[in-house]
Design an enzyme around this catalytic site. Structure first.
Site, PDB file in Angstrom:
ATOM      1  NE  ARG A 204     -41.526  -5.262 -20.331  1.00 27.50           N
ATOM      2  CZ  ARG A 204     -41.986  -4.566 -19.289  1.00 27.50           C
ATOM      3  NH1 ARG A 204     -41.138  -3.947 -18.497  1.00 27.50           N
ATOM      4  NH2 ARG A 204     -43.279  -4.491 -19.054  1.00 27.50           N
TER       5      ARG A 204
ATOM      6  CG  PHE B 245     -41.973   7.328 -19.528  1.00 27.04           C
ATOM      7  CD1 PHE B 245     -42.699   7.029 -18.385  1.00 27.04           C
ATOM      8  CD2 PHE B 245     -41.796   6.334 -20.487  1.00 27.04           C
ATOM      9  CE1 PHE B 245     -43.246   5.764 -18.193  1.00 27.04           C
ATOM     10  CE2 PHE B 245     -42.335   5.068 -20.303  1.00 27.04           C
ATOM     11  CZ  PHE B 245     -43.068   4.785 -19.156  1.00 27.04           C
TER      12      PHE B 245
ATOM     13  CE  LYS C  85     -44.915  -8.796 -18.828  1.00 26.44           C
ATOM     14  NZ  LYS C  85     -45.479  -8.478 -20.153  1.00 26.44           N
ATOM     15  N   GLY C  86     -40.383  -5.206 -15.231  1.00 25.94           N
ATOM     16  CA  GLY C  86     -39.372  -4.164 -15.412  1.00 25.94           C
ATOM     17  C   GLY C  86     -38.002  -4.470 -14.836  1.00 25.94           C
TER      18      GLY C  86
ATOM     19  CG  ASP D  10     -43.046   7.540 -11.430  1.00 24.24           C
ATOM     20  OD1 ASP D  10     -42.417   8.604 -11.388  1.00 24.24           O
ATOM     21  OD2 ASP D  10     -44.066   7.377 -12.134  1.00 24.24           O
TER      22      ASP D  10
ATOM     23  CG  ASP E 158     -43.047  -1.363 -20.148  1.00 26.29           C
ATOM     24  OD1 ASP E 158     -42.791  -1.092 -18.962  1.00 26.29           O
ATOM     25  OD2 ASP E 158     -44.214  -1.422 -20.598  1.00 26.29           O
TER      26      ASP E 158
ATOM     27  CD  GLU F  13     -40.499  -1.915  -8.653  1.00 28.18           C
ATOM     28  OE1 GLU F  13     -40.050  -2.132  -9.798  1.00 28.18           O
ATOM     29  OE2 GLU F  13     -41.668  -1.550  -8.452  1.00 28.18           O
ATOM     30  CG  ASP F  14     -38.778  -1.226 -13.064  1.00 29.05           C
ATOM     31  OD1 ASP F  14     -39.353  -0.962 -11.980  1.00 29.05           O
ATOM     32  OD2 ASP F  14     -39.402  -1.321 -14.131  1.00 29.05           O
TER      33      ASP F  14
HETATM   34  P1  IMP Z   1     -44.998   3.861  -9.077  1.00 26.78           P
HETATM   35  O1  IMP Z   1     -46.070   3.051  -8.453  1.00 26.78           O
HETATM   36  O2  IMP Z   1     -45.530   5.162  -9.624  1.00 26.78           O
HETATM   37  O3  IMP Z   1     -43.795   4.080  -8.193  1.00 26.78           O
HETATM   38  O4  IMP Z   1     -44.560   3.095 -10.383  1.00 26.78           O
HETATM   39  C1  IMP Z   1     -43.543   2.188 -10.417  1.00 26.78           C
HETATM   40  C2  IMP Z   1     -43.587   1.397 -11.703  1.00 26.78           C
HETATM   41  O5  IMP Z   1     -43.986   2.220 -12.798  1.00 26.78           O
HETATM   42  C3  IMP Z   1     -42.226   0.880 -12.067  1.00 26.78           C
HETATM   43  O6  IMP Z   1     -41.992  -0.380 -11.524  1.00 26.78           O
HETATM   44  C4  IMP Z   1     -42.274   0.869 -13.582  1.00 26.78           C
HETATM   45  O7  IMP Z   1     -42.785  -0.362 -14.047  1.00 26.78           O
HETATM   46  C5  IMP Z   1     -43.232   1.980 -13.952  1.00 26.78           C
HETATM   47  N1  IMP Z   1     -42.505   3.232 -14.321  1.00 26.78           N
HETATM   48  C6  IMP Z   1     -42.410   4.366 -13.611  1.00 26.78           C
HETATM   49  N2  IMP Z   1     -41.669   5.290 -14.240  1.00 26.78           N
HETATM   50  C7  IMP Z   1     -41.274   4.713 -15.390  1.00 26.78           C
HETATM   51  C8  IMP Z   1     -40.435   5.145 -16.484  1.00 26.78           C
HETATM   52  O8  IMP Z   1     -39.891   6.275 -16.533  1.00 26.78           O
HETATM   53  N3  IMP Z   1     -40.274   4.254 -17.490  1.00 26.78           N
HETATM   54  C9  IMP Z   1     -40.825   3.005 -17.486  1.00 26.78           C
HETATM   55  N4  IMP Z   1     -41.577   2.558 -16.493  1.00 26.78           N
HETATM   56  C10 IMP Z   1     -41.809   3.397 -15.451  1.00 26.78           C
HETATM   57 MG    MG Z   2     -43.547  -1.115 -16.093  1.00 32.33          MG
END
Ligand code: IMP
Ligand code: MG
Length: 184
Positions: free
Chosen positions: A170, A157, A48-49, A108, A164, A104-105
């Protein structure tokens, strides 16, 4: 009274104002519009991000574009990736004719997108690229190279503008850093 508590009270500091976000998104829209001239662009938003970013980005793009949505879960309600990625909602069209742009939002660890890219590439789209609003390059654990990045941010974060913490914040119109006591 907790009923009257504002989301803003949980924010330590604002990282990107509404206006700054609008500037970033309009710059990205211009870049994408130029690159996708004469292509068959399909924007795939990872819910949803990315919902708020997607809604603004698609309107900043001037070339014809289709939209579609996927739901992928990897986080639960915590602040760290579990590493286990699950497709909760999939696309249900063949991708061979499309130039896919995954929206993507935030990138990470990269685990979510790394997995998703493998799944989508296997369906042989004409081309596939990644567009992320935020990137935390210092946190990368999986190989993912975003083609469009709104802003690189340090390891904190963040919430708001679709992002979220435990399904909250959100709907904040700006992006902020949560007060540590909210998740401690
Ligand atoms: P990854 O698999 O670790 O790259 O995670 C990506 C997903 O984690 C993103 O699409 C977000 O939904 C969530 N995420 C990562 N960092 C943050 C943050 O700082 N705030 C909120 N959601 C995050
Ligand atoms: Mg998320």
């Amino acid at each position: 009274m907790t009923e009257n508590k504002s989301m803003h009270d949980d924010i330590e500091r604002e990282l990107f104002t509404k206006e700054e976000l609008a500037g970033i998104v309009s710059r990205m829209g211009r870049e994408i519009s130029w690159d996708y001239r004469g292509k068959n662009l399909l924007l795939v938003s990872v819910l949803k991000g990315s919902v708020v970013f997607m809604a603004d980005l698609m309107r900043a793009i001037t070339v014809p574009a289709g939209i579609d949505f996927m739901v992928v879960s990897s986080y639960g309600s915590g602040v760290k990736s579990s590493g286990v990625v699950k497709i909760v909602l999939d696309l249900n069209i063949p991708l061979e004719d499309y130039d896919l742009l995954v929206v993507e939002d935030i990138l990470d660890s990269g685990k979510t997108l790394h997995y998703l890219m493998e799944v989508l590439k296997a369906r042989n789209p004409k081309s596939i690229r990644i567009c992320t609003l935020f990137d935390k390059p210092d946190r990368r654990e999986a190989e993912v190279y975003p083609d469009y990045v709104g802003a690189r941010i340090p390891d904190a974060f963040i919430v708001g503008y679709g992002l979220d913490y435990g399904e909250k914040y959100r709907n904040l119109p700006y992006v902020g850093v949560l007060k540590p006591q909210v998740y401690e």
